[in-house]
Design a protein around this motif. Sequence first.
Motif, PDB file in Angstrom:
ATOM      1  N   TYR A 176       3.898  -3.368  11.221  1.00  0.00           N
ATOM      2  CA  TYR A 176       5.374  -3.697  10.068  1.00  0.00           C
ATOM      3  C   TYR A 176       4.858  -3.727   8.773  1.00  0.00           C
ATOM      4  CZ  TYR A 176       7.012  -4.018  14.829  1.00  0.00           C
ATOM      5  OH  TYR A 176       7.348  -3.856  16.532  1.00  0.00           O
ATOM      6  N   LEU A 177       3.760  -4.011   8.048  1.00  0.00           N
ATOM      7  CA  LEU A 177       3.779  -4.037   6.810  1.00  0.00           C
ATOM      8  C   LEU A 177       4.363  -2.731   6.301  1.00  0.00           C
ATOM      9  CD1 LEU A 177       1.487  -7.085   5.919  1.00  0.00           C
ATOM     10  CD2 LEU A 177       3.870  -6.675   4.995  1.00  0.00           C
ATOM     11  N   VAL A 178       2.705  -1.515   7.098  1.00  0.00           N
ATOM     12  CA  VAL A 178       3.261  -0.758   6.853  1.00  0.00           C
ATOM     13  C   VAL A 178       4.688   0.101   6.941  1.00  0.00           C
ATOM     14  CG1 VAL A 178       2.884   1.645   7.163  1.00  0.00           C
ATOM     15  CG2 VAL A 178       1.077  -0.152   7.411  1.00  0.00           C
ATOM     16  N   ILE A 179       5.216   0.100   7.703  1.00  0.00           N
ATOM     17  CA  ILE A 179       6.267   0.142   7.654  1.00  0.00           C
ATOM     18  C   ILE A 179       7.285  -0.391   6.814  1.00  0.00           C
ATOM     19  CG2 ILE A 179       6.706   1.913   9.321  1.00  0.00           C
ATOM     20  CD1 ILE A 179       8.368  -0.564  10.677  1.00  0.00           C
ATOM     21  N   VAL A 180       7.170  -1.693   6.167  1.00  0.00           N
ATOM     22  CA  VAL A 180       7.538  -1.955   5.347  1.00  0.00           C
ATOM     23  C   VAL A 180       7.609  -0.732   3.544  1.00  0.00           C
ATOM     24  CG1 VAL A 180       8.095  -4.260   3.883  1.00  0.00           C
ATOM     25  CG2 VAL A 180       8.358  -4.221   5.572  1.00  0.00           C
ATOM     26  N   PHE A 181       6.250  -1.147   3.509  1.00  0.00           N
ATOM     27  CA  PHE A 181       5.991  -0.347   2.949  1.00  0.00           C
ATOM     28  C   PHE A 181       6.802   0.672   2.226  1.00  0.00           C
ATOM     29  CE2 PHE A 181       2.737   2.691   1.451  1.00  0.00           C
ATOM     30  CZ  PHE A 181       2.485   2.869   0.475  1.00  0.00           C
ATOM     31  N   LEU A 182       6.385   1.998   3.772  1.00  0.00           N
ATOM     32  CA  LEU A 182       6.892   3.409   3.501  1.00  0.00           C
ATOM     33  C   LEU A 182       8.271   2.805   3.119  1.00  0.00           C
ATOM     34  CD1 LEU A 182       4.908   4.588   6.515  1.00  0.00           C
ATOM     35  CD2 LEU A 182       4.764   5.055   4.091  1.00  0.00           C
ATOM     36  N   TYR A 183       9.708   1.968   4.241  1.00  0.00           N
ATOM     37  CA  TYR A 183      10.520   2.078   3.547  1.00  0.00           C
ATOM     38  C   TYR A 183      10.660   1.667   2.514  1.00  0.00           C
ATOM     39  CZ  TYR A 183      12.223   2.910   8.882  1.00  0.00           C
ATOM     40  OH  TYR A 183      12.485   3.475   9.957  1.00  0.00           O
ATOM     41  N   LEU A 184      10.300   0.517   1.928  1.00  0.00           N
ATOM     42  CA  LEU A 184      10.732   0.576   0.373  1.00  0.00           C
ATOM     43  C   LEU A 184      10.349   1.998  -1.118  1.00  0.00           C
ATOM     44  CD1 LEU A 184      11.711  -2.282  -0.946  1.00  0.00           C
ATOM     45  CD2 LEU A 184       8.892  -3.259  -0.983  1.00  0.00           C
ATOM     46  N   ALA A 185       9.186   1.746  -0.757  1.00  0.00           N
ATOM     47  CA  ALA A 185       8.641   2.966  -1.138  1.00  0.00           C
ATOM     48  C   ALA A 185       9.859   4.548  -1.679  1.00  0.00           C
ATOM     49  CB  ALA A 185       7.334   3.646  -1.148  1.00  0.00           C
ATOM     50  N   MET A 186      10.258   4.658  -0.177  1.00  0.00           N
ATOM     51  CA  MET A 186      11.430   5.262  -0.530  1.00  0.00           C
ATOM     52  C   MET A 186      12.657   4.738  -0.933  1.00  0.00           C
ATOM     53  SD  MET A 186      10.748   7.585   3.081  1.00  0.00           S
ATOM     54  CE  MET A 186      10.688   6.271   3.882  1.00  0.00           C
ATOM     55  N   THR A 187      13.004   4.068  -0.449  1.00  0.00           N
ATOM     56  CA  THR A 187      14.210   3.589  -1.039  1.00  0.00           C
ATOM     57  C   THR A 187      14.425   2.575  -2.590  1.00  0.00           C
ATOM     58  OG1 THR A 187      13.875   1.418  -0.459  1.00  0.00           O
ATOM     59  CG2 THR A 187      14.871   2.336   1.228  1.00  0.00           C
ATOM     60  N   ILE A 188      13.340   2.005  -3.104  1.00  0.00           N
ATOM     61  CA  ILE A 188      13.102   2.048  -4.475  1.00  0.00           C
ATOM     62  C   ILE A 188      13.172   3.542  -5.467  1.00  0.00           C
ATOM     63  CG2 ILE A 188      10.582   1.654  -5.053  1.00  0.00           C
ATOM     64  CD1 ILE A 188      12.840  -0.609  -5.824  1.00  0.00           C
ATOM     65  N   THR A 189      12.348   4.138  -4.978  1.00  0.00           N
ATOM     66  CA  THR A 189      12.532   5.239  -5.269  1.00  0.00           C
ATOM     67  C   THR A 189      13.631   5.362  -5.791  1.00  0.00           C
ATOM     68  OG1 THR A 189      10.261   5.530  -4.940  1.00  0.00           O
ATOM     69  CG2 THR A 189      11.154   8.015  -6.037  1.00  0.00           C
ATOM     70  N   LEU A 190      14.474   6.441  -4.288  1.00  0.00           N
ATOM     71  CA  LEU A 190      15.649   6.492  -4.707  1.00  0.00           C
ATOM     72  C   LEU A 190      16.221   5.515  -5.393  1.00  0.00           C
ATOM     73  CD1 LEU A 190      16.083   7.853  -1.035  1.00  0.00           C
ATOM     74  CD2 LEU A 190      16.255   9.104  -2.755  1.00  0.00           C
ATOM     75  N   SER A 191      16.755   4.367  -5.335  1.00  0.00           N
ATOM     76  CA  SER A 191      17.911   3.587  -6.570  1.00  0.00           C
ATOM     77  C   SER A 191      17.045   3.730  -7.654  1.00  0.00           C
ATOM     78  CB  SER A 191      17.957   2.605  -5.482  1.00  0.00           C
ATOM     79  OG  SER A 191      16.657   1.262  -6.287  1.00  0.00           O
ATOM     80  N   LEU A 192      16.002   4.109  -7.933  1.00  0.00           N
ATOM     81  CA  LEU A 192      15.496   3.908  -9.455  1.00  0.00           C
ATOM     82  C   LEU A 192      16.470   5.320 -10.075  1.00  0.00           C
ATOM     83  CD1 LEU A 192      11.998   3.250  -9.796  1.00  0.00           C
ATOM     84  CD2 LEU A 192      14.413   2.031 -10.555  1.00  0.00           C
ATOM     85  N   LEU A 193      15.967   6.282  -8.944  1.00  0.00           N
ATOM     86  CA  LEU A 193      16.892   7.558  -9.901  1.00  0.00           C
ATOM     87  C   LEU A 193      17.777   7.626  -9.633  1.00  0.00           C
ATOM     88  CD1 LEU A 193      14.979  10.130  -6.903  1.00  0.00           C
ATOM     89  CD2 LEU A 193      15.007  10.816  -9.801  1.00  0.00           C
ATOM     90  N   LEU A 194      19.202   6.286  -8.609  1.00  0.00           N
ATOM     91  CA  LEU A 194      20.067   6.716  -8.703  1.00  0.00           C
ATOM     92  C   LEU A 194      20.844   5.563 -10.293  1.00  0.00           C
ATOM     93  CD1 LEU A 194      22.389   8.293  -6.954  1.00  0.00           C
ATOM     94  CD2 LEU A 194      22.333   5.082  -5.654  1.00  0.00           C
ATOM     95  N   ARG A 195      20.559   4.470  -9.785  1.00  0.00           N
ATOM     96  CA  ARG A 195      20.294   4.388 -11.759  1.00  0.00           C
ATOM     97  C   ARG A 195      20.107   5.135 -13.054  1.00  0.00           C
ATOM     98  NH1 ARG A 195      18.298  -1.122 -11.512  1.00  0.00           N
ATOM     99  NH2 ARG A 195      18.803  -2.312  -9.589  1.00  0.00           N
ATOM    100  N   TRP A 196      19.290   5.939 -12.806  1.00  0.00           N
ATOM    101  CA  TRP A 196      18.497   6.569 -14.342  1.00  0.00           C
ATOM    102  C   TRP A 196      20.052   7.648 -13.884  1.00  0.00           C
ATOM    103  CZ3 TRP A 196      18.061  11.907 -13.199  1.00  0.00           C
ATOM    104  CH2 TRP A 196      18.216  12.723 -14.440  1.00  0.00           C
ATOM    105  N   TYR A 197      20.463   8.298 -13.057  1.00  0.00           N
ATOM    106  CA  TYR A 197      21.770   9.648 -12.733  1.00  0.00           C
ATOM    107  C   TYR A 197      23.095   8.843 -13.381  1.00  0.00           C
ATOM    108  CZ  TYR A 197      25.110  12.340 -10.270  1.00  0.00           C
ATOM    109  OH  TYR A 197      26.134  13.007 -10.204  1.00  0.00           O
TER     110      TYR A 197
END
Lengths: 270, 245
Positions: free
Chosen positions: A240-261
């Motif tokens: 479960y830690l591995v998917i927490v890591f994977l989801y978080l890595a994806m969502t945080i990247t996207l939300s930083l992109l979104l903030r920048w946009y």
Amino acid sequence: MAGPEVTPSFSTDSRNRNEPFVAWREFPWWLVAIFIFLGVMTYLILTDEEINQAFVFIFPGITTTLYLTLGGFGLALVFGLLAGLGRISQNRLIRNIAITYVEFIRGVPTLVLILTLAFVIVPAVSASFGIDNRDVSIELRAILALAIIYGAFLAEIFRAGIESISKGQMEAARSLGMTTRQAMQYIILPQAIRNISPALGNDFIAMLKDSSLASVLAVRELTQRSRLHAGSTFRFPEAYLVIVFLYLAMTITLSLLLRWYERRLRVGER
Amino acid sequence: MNDMIVIKDLHKYFGHIEAVKGVDLTIRQGEVVIVIGPSGSGKSTVLRCINHLETPTSGGIYIEGVHLEDKKTDINAVRAEVGMVFQQFNLFPHLTALENVTIAQRLVRKRDKAEAERIGMAQLERVGIPEKANAYPRQLSGGQQQRVAIARSLAMNPKIMLFDEPTSALDPEMIKEVLDVMLDLAKEGMTMVVVTHEMGFARAAADRMVFMDGGQVVEIASPEELYNNPQHQRTKLFLSKILTH
Ligand SMILES: Nc1ncnc2c1ncn2[C@@H]1O[C@H](COP(=O)(O)OP(=O)(O)OP(=O)(O)O)[C@@H](O)[C@H]1O
Ligand SMILES: [Mg+2]
């Protein structure tokens, strides 16, 4: 009585004086915390044998997760736009159909909807078209379910976006001889979509997370793969830690992109 | 001369409010008619009925003999012949000035890109801002925006131009640049209906002036007659208010 006027120079001065302090207070510590977590996890995946095994088993599920999210969101945009336009239609029948759809979906839990759509509605509809139930893959059912659910949420975003455009825009377009449809397509929607693009981005991230619900349909996306791994190895924390890591890595990247946009969008308006 | 616009016994209700109470007016080709009157007297409503942005409750509008309320009338075809300029400009903010003046040409007049741009540039030149072709509306002053809006309508080669208080939202120093464009247009023989309280412009451009009050036409006269010798008490009262300003 008018108070003493605050001179611009005073307010500028005080802001300059406070700037290092404000910057310190506003420093994104939360982001540092998240990056530390992501960094530690990366380190463990590379060094810890058990976690590495879990990662190697689970990671291929990312293709399915992305496929569900992109497919589901693409379709949801279509459903959402149609339902959003339906919501503001002059035609009472169309308007009521659209409202029914939106309210129905909003009134039922997402998980329940996914099960119902995949195991009841899709088979029933495909049967009525004479398609064998087994020909509709479980991935496709998951995509349809996510699209139908998110279509209802996007419909409200589209409706609000269209209604936020001033009436004068439609009038100017119509007074030049454009049809309602041309005015919508070339004048209203381009402005509305620009305004709502941050909200659409948020819902894309939400759908990326909700694609994990497809695991109840046994679709082998990230969540289902970690359940399988945990079930067969009993290594629950690793899985479960591995998917927490994977989801978080994806969502945080996207939300930083979104903030920048978003910031760029706001600058562009000035 | 030909009758361009015929308004017959026009009535318009908004809910229980009767905004227009039986207006009859005939406007001939090439005529410049200026409509004045107090706030709420129905000036905008009459203007908006002429291109069917409002649907009359009863009565009829005829543009070159075409009855707008007839179900068989293609209202979009009529609107392409009737330009409208709004108080708030209503430029399309996501398009450049040139795109603003070409989009309807392409969609409605079905002109190809090159032709639409040629005509669009010619109109931007006519209103005096060809150098702003690639600017977005937010980069333009109010006066420039309103001139682009006029160019946008003119690019459709309309037979009629409607103006609803085109200078009311402008800073004083920008009013003249817009009125000059309109005056040129009037001299070139465009059929125009203008709601404005710019009296200098009215004197220079108007063939007839229409004074409206309470949803009705009270008086129609030449600018000289109306200013110097108003026939009705309500007209006198109104003129005394705006002329002292
Ligand atoms: N869309 C609408 N809904 C309800 N009432 C309206 C609407 N448009 C106009 N009215 C009413 O109709 C009357 C006439 O309005 P109109 O805008 O035609 O007046 P006007 O002469 O253009 O006034 P102004 O000089 O303030 O622009 C007013 O009482 C106004 O409140
Ligand atoms: Mg008005």
